[in-house]
Write a protein that holds these residues in place. Sequence first.
Motif, PDB file in Angstrom:
ATOM      1  N   ILE A 172     -49.629 -25.375 -26.971  1.00 10.48           N
ATOM      2  CA  ILE A 172     -50.668 -24.780 -26.120  1.00 10.48           C
ATOM      3  C   ILE A 172     -50.035 -23.827 -25.114  1.00 10.48           C
ATOM      4  CG2 ILE A 172     -52.352 -25.313 -24.315  1.00 10.48           C
ATOM      5  CD1 ILE A 172     -53.420 -25.805 -27.061  1.00 10.48           C
ATOM      6  N   GLY A 173     -48.861 -24.181 -24.599  1.00  8.56           N
ATOM      7  CA  GLY A 173     -48.165 -23.289 -23.680  1.00  8.56           C
ATOM      8  C   GLY A 173     -47.801 -21.967 -24.335  1.00  8.56           C
ATOM      9  N   PHE A 174     -47.285 -22.049 -25.569  1.00  8.70           N
ATOM     10  CA  PHE A 174     -46.941 -20.828 -26.308  1.00  8.70           C
ATOM     11  C   PHE A 174     -48.193 -20.010 -26.597  1.00  8.70           C
ATOM     12  CE2 PHE A 174     -44.081 -18.398 -28.961  1.00  8.70           C
ATOM     13  CZ  PHE A 174     -44.911 -17.865 -29.940  1.00  8.70           C
ATOM     14  N   LEU A 175     -49.262 -20.693 -27.004  1.00 10.86           N
ATOM     15  CA  LEU A 175     -50.525 -20.009 -27.289  1.00 10.86           C
ATOM     16  C   LEU A 175     -51.032 -19.293 -26.055  1.00 10.86           C
ATOM     17  CD1 LEU A 175     -52.647 -19.815 -29.661  1.00 10.86           C
ATOM     18  CD2 LEU A 175     -53.853 -21.656 -28.505  1.00 10.86           C
ATOM     19  N   LEU A 176     -50.976 -19.973 -24.908  1.00  5.72           N
ATOM     20  CA  LEU A 176     -51.461 -19.391 -23.660  1.00  5.72           C
ATOM     21  C   LEU A 176     -50.623 -18.186 -23.251  1.00  5.72           C
ATOM     22  CD1 LEU A 176     -53.437 -19.664 -21.291  1.00  5.72           C
ATOM     23  CD2 LEU A 176     -51.816 -21.242 -20.220  1.00  5.72           C
ATOM     24  N   GLU A 177     -49.325 -18.271 -23.463  1.00  7.05           N
ATOM     25  CA  GLU A 177     -48.428 -17.173 -23.080  1.00  7.05           C
ATOM     26  C   GLU A 177     -48.746 -15.893 -23.844  1.00  7.05           C
ATOM     27  OE1 GLU A 177     -43.617 -16.117 -23.085  1.00  7.05           O
ATOM     28  OE2 GLU A 177     -44.334 -18.108 -23.673  1.00  7.05           O
ATOM     29  N   HIS A 178     -49.141 -16.034 -25.115  1.00  2.44           N
ATOM     30  CA  HIS A 178     -49.371 -14.866 -25.972  1.00  2.44           C
ATOM     31  C   HIS A 178     -50.846 -14.639 -26.277  1.00  2.44           C
ATOM     32  CE1 HIS A 178     -45.039 -14.608 -26.685  1.00  2.44           C
ATOM     33  NE2 HIS A 178     -45.043 -15.922 -26.841  1.00  2.44           N
ATOM     34  N   LEU A 179     -51.724 -15.269 -25.513  1.00  2.00           N
ATOM     35  CA  LEU A 179     -53.155 -15.225 -25.816  1.00  2.00           C
ATOM     36  C   LEU A 179     -53.687 -13.798 -25.766  1.00  2.00           C
ATOM     37  CD1 LEU A 179     -55.077 -17.602 -26.417  1.00  2.00           C
ATOM     38  CD2 LEU A 179     -55.893 -17.406 -24.063  1.00  2.00           C
ATOM     39  N   PRO A 180     -54.373 -13.329 -26.833  1.00  2.00           N
ATOM     40  CA  PRO A 180     -54.963 -11.989 -26.794  1.00  2.00           C
ATOM     41  C   PRO A 180     -56.109 -11.934 -25.794  1.00  2.00           C
ATOM     42  CG  PRO A 180     -55.594 -13.139 -28.798  1.00  2.00           C
ATOM     43  CD  PRO A 180     -54.581 -13.999 -28.126  1.00  2.00           C
ATOM     44  N   SER A 181     -56.432 -10.732 -25.335  1.00  2.00           N
ATOM     45  CA  SER A 181     -57.382 -10.563 -24.242  1.00  2.00           C
ATOM     46  C   SER A 181     -58.782 -11.032 -24.594  1.00  2.00           C
ATOM     47  CB  SER A 181     -57.416  -9.089 -23.813  1.00  2.00           C
ATOM     48  OG  SER A 181     -57.803  -8.270 -24.909  1.00  2.00           O
ATOM     49  N   GLN A 182     -59.140 -11.057 -25.881  1.00  3.35           N
ATOM     50  CA  GLN A 182     -60.506 -11.446 -26.245  1.00  3.35           C
ATOM     51  C   GLN A 182     -60.706 -12.964 -26.266  1.00  3.35           C
ATOM     52  OE1 GLN A 182     -58.280  -9.809 -28.105  1.00  3.35           O
ATOM     53  NE2 GLN A 182     -58.746  -9.892 -30.296  1.00  3.35           N
ATOM     54  N   ILE A 183     -59.652 -13.732 -26.027  1.00  9.26           N
ATOM     55  CA  ILE A 183     -59.762 -15.185 -26.016  1.00  9.26           C
ATOM     56  C   ILE A 183     -59.567 -15.698 -24.599  1.00  9.26           C
ATOM     57  CG2 ILE A 183     -58.919 -17.346 -26.994  1.00  9.26           C
ATOM     58  CD1 ILE A 183     -60.130 -15.416 -29.025  1.00  9.26           C
ATOM     59  N   HIS A 184     -60.486 -16.541 -24.148  1.00 11.12           N
ATOM     60  CA  HIS A 184     -60.417 -17.151 -22.820  1.00 11.12           C
ATOM     61  C   HIS A 184     -60.339 -18.659 -23.010  1.00 11.12           C
ATOM     62  CE1 HIS A 184     -62.812 -18.737 -19.201  1.00 11.12           C
ATOM     63  NE2 HIS A 184     -61.580 -18.522 -18.787  1.00 11.12           N
ATOM     64  N   LEU A 185     -59.293 -19.264 -22.473  1.00 13.59           N
ATOM     65  CA  LEU A 185     -59.069 -20.698 -22.631  1.00 13.59           C
ATOM     66  C   LEU A 185     -59.616 -21.448 -21.422  1.00 13.59           C
ATOM     67  CD1 LEU A 185     -57.775 -23.034 -24.228  1.00 13.59           C
ATOM     68  CD2 LEU A 185     -55.634 -22.557 -23.028  1.00 13.59           C
ATOM     69  N   VAL A 186     -60.389 -22.505 -21.687  1.00 13.40           N
ATOM     70  CA  VAL A 186     -60.914 -23.385 -20.644  1.00 13.40           C
ATOM     71  C   VAL A 186     -60.397 -24.789 -20.937  1.00 13.40           C
ATOM     72  CG1 VAL A 186     -62.965 -24.285 -19.508  1.00 13.40           C
ATOM     73  CG2 VAL A 186     -62.993 -21.966 -20.442  1.00 13.40           C
ATOM     74  N   ILE A 187     -59.751 -25.388 -19.945  1.00 12.55           N
ATOM     75  CA  ILE A 187     -59.233 -26.749 -20.094  1.00 12.55           C
ATOM     76  C   ILE A 187     -59.891 -27.633 -19.052  1.00 12.55           C
ATOM     77  CG2 ILE A 187     -57.195 -28.207 -19.794  1.00 12.55           C
ATOM     78  CD1 ILE A 187     -55.526 -26.071 -21.078  1.00 12.55           C
ATOM     79  N   SER A 188     -60.509 -28.704 -19.523  1.00 12.09           N
ATOM     80  CA  SER A 188     -61.096 -29.718 -18.639  1.00 12.09           C
ATOM     81  C   SER A 188     -60.257 -30.977 -18.760  1.00 12.09           C
ATOM     82  CB  SER A 188     -62.543 -29.984 -19.056  1.00 12.09           C
ATOM     83  OG  SER A 188     -63.063 -31.087 -18.353  1.00 12.09           O
TER      84      SER A 188
END
Length: 899
Positions: free
Chosen positions: A146-162
């Motif tokens: 998840i850390g790697f994914l967040l680091e390289h996340l493209p602009s059209q994806i917004h991650l929400v963590i609860s």
Amino acid sequence: MPSPLVATKLFAPKLRQGLVERSRLSERLRRGTQSKLTLISAPAGFGKTTLLAEWLAGKRKGRGLAWLSLDQTDNDLTVFWSHLIAALEQAAEAVGVDFPALMPAEQSSDSFLAKLLNGLSALTVDIDLVLDDYHVINQSEIAAGIGFLLEHLPSQIHLVISTRADPALPLGGLRARGELVEIRSADLRFTLEESSAYLNGAKGLSLTAKDVAVLGERTEGWIAALQMAVLSLEGRDDPTGFIVGFAGSDRYIVDYLVEEVLQRLPDDVRRFLFRTSFLGRLSGSLCDAVTDASGSKAMLDTLDRQNLFIVPLDDRRQWYRYHHLFADVLLAHLSGEVQAELPLLHRRASDWYEQQGERFDAIQHALLASDLERAAELIERATPEMQRNRGEAILRGWSRLLPKELVRNRPVLGIGFVGALVSYGEFDGIDERLRDVEYGLAALAEDSASSRVVVIDQSQLPRLPGAVELYRAALAQVRGDVPGIIEHAKRVLELAPADDDVGRAAGSSMLGIAYWSQGNLEPARRAWAEGRNGLQRAGHISDVLGVSLALSDINRAQGRLTEAIRVCQQALELAVTSDGRALRGTADMHAGLSDLYRERNDFDVARQHLAKSQELGEAAGLPQHPYRWRVAAALLRRDEGDLDSAVELLNEAEHLYVSDFFPLIRPVAAIRTRIWIAQGRMDDAFRWQRERGLGVDDELTYLREFEHITLARLLLVQDAGGEVAQRLLDRLLDQAAGSARMGSVIEISLLQSLAYRGDGDPTAPLVPLERALSLAEPESYVRLFVGGGERMATLLKAALKRGITPAYTRQLIAALGQAEPDASVHPDLIEPLSDRELDVLRLLRSDLGGPEIARELMISLNTMRTHTKNIYEKLGVNSRRSAIHRADQLSLLVRAQPQ
């Protein structure tokens, strides 16, 4: 066996009636979509999920939603990523775009995350990816992913963590860059106005302002505590007295309120809650089976209507779950009677799931029931389908939960666990496990009636002896014991049943790997071809594509470009399913074809295949696809003249390389060094030589042949005379020719022609060149020759004058952008001397020194030296005296006299 995918975890919660609107927080969530991450972090019961439901119910301007409710089972890598991918696919479908199917169980973590990011980058819509209850994740590899994914996340994806606790993510960096929106317990607490709206408005309690303020102060705005307080207040004559006495820490508040709530419930409801509290999800049929009673569906509907901490998981209200906090409290308050009954309840749940064909959950509950014998039985039955569906990660997890003593007498189960562990490169203890399998087989052979050996799936027994030898071959490979690989792989073919196509294909492929690593390409090709044919008979088409990659690479190493192309094209014909879906490995075939057509100088077709490979995406690729695609793209960019982009792509490829059973024949660092040589980055090239410890007198092996040929290219630049490079090339040629590695023979021979600086015979370089041309012509090689530059153009013109493969040589000269040689040139010259070179040659006959010749011709000393070097090269000499002698033999100065 059905996939352990739980569809109900992908349903976002619906907004319930009678809730307090919290527009201040919904607006913050809306603004947060411009950031990378929105973090909602607070203890249990603070309304995190309810807030998300309110936000999702508002206007989100056509954004896609990927929702995933997490639980403890998601701490398995495959289960977690499978659910996350399913959520993304559902989101993409809802907004009318395609999201490529990915298979996380089939690849290593780095490769899979690269594929996932590529899939996300290709989306043309904005998507909110919500991970609810993230605190249940304690698997470090998932957190790293998840850390790697967040680091390289493209602009059209917004991650929400609860989550109930801050995740192990780089929050400080995100905060500093303004890429993080946070909502914490202080934000989620009900304000006085919100508490009043909830207690008096939504719940209609008619409390005084002071009572509301006191209760809000006692609970500190904790929504779950307020909700439980409401349940306890119902029917009380003195709400103020209750509120005044309401105090204590969170834990005591929960204990007190739950006791109050539970004590007021009817006995049948309370018993139902306790006896089903361990279930992660609830349905009427499942609860009937677990409680050994009827009417569970009606009970669940009643709990839902009463808002008794139950959450519907689908639109039809067939599946529910308890509020996590409520379930935790229920489990903490189980009576001794129910505690003693838990193993039986888990066993009933296991039975129900098995009857539904959901073996994954059946196995999980059998394990929780500590019924390890039953779990072992279920796992053994599930293993063949788990292997077909690439479920090695789950098998690997189960192998750690069953004691070795239990598995030791179960050879079929034991070999299944061995396969799962080996697929993850875990070889510790494999020898012992294999001995246990062999012991079990021996015991069955001696007396199957009295043997303590347990075999549930009898159909798997015949394949076990061959499987044992296969994994012993894998152990030999780990040790670098190539003779051992060959010995055990041959035993696989002796022992595997004739109808065990998959087992025999694995043995053939393992044998092919050993021969390939040795450079014995023809035996390797035959072994891989047998493996491919067996897998095709068994219907394992994705595996056929993987084997076809090996076959194509081997044919290319043999100098058989036509056959390499045919292998890939045949694989592509198998790669499309009846529904038009591209199988895993299809993208690799197109990348391979791109590189083969590039070698033939057919750039248009090469670009088409590379584009098709990219269009299919890494979901249609094997684990090495990200690496292979970038290498193919880099070589195409190089040949198109964009050397800087080629190096960048190779740097990416090196980072994405995933080791597999294929020998690494063309290391990316060596490919990059060849481009550095072309760029003139000699310091970088020589640093590579030092780091790899390469020398002219090294022992030569096939696994380092490409590197040593690269070293020869480097020496050609370093050594003007070519003697050192020629010595290395002679040794390389002997080895390559002896093993019929004609792809290498072609390259080595043309390098020999470039390296040749023989004295007195300018046609000597044409001998190795003719050998290269005669081997390369039937296969239409072009780029190997074009890479030789001006010197190669000169040699090709000389070859054409001597009638060596004339049509093919003309094609190569044209590819170099050169005109055909002048027929009037002296036939013994590779290239004519220019007028100025003839002037220099004439003065070389005199007693004048270099500086004096330069002054006589009114040119610089460096220019004079350049002319002299060219004269030596064209005459095939390396000294002034030899040049004069050769000029006299050819009567060059007589011919050049002015009329």
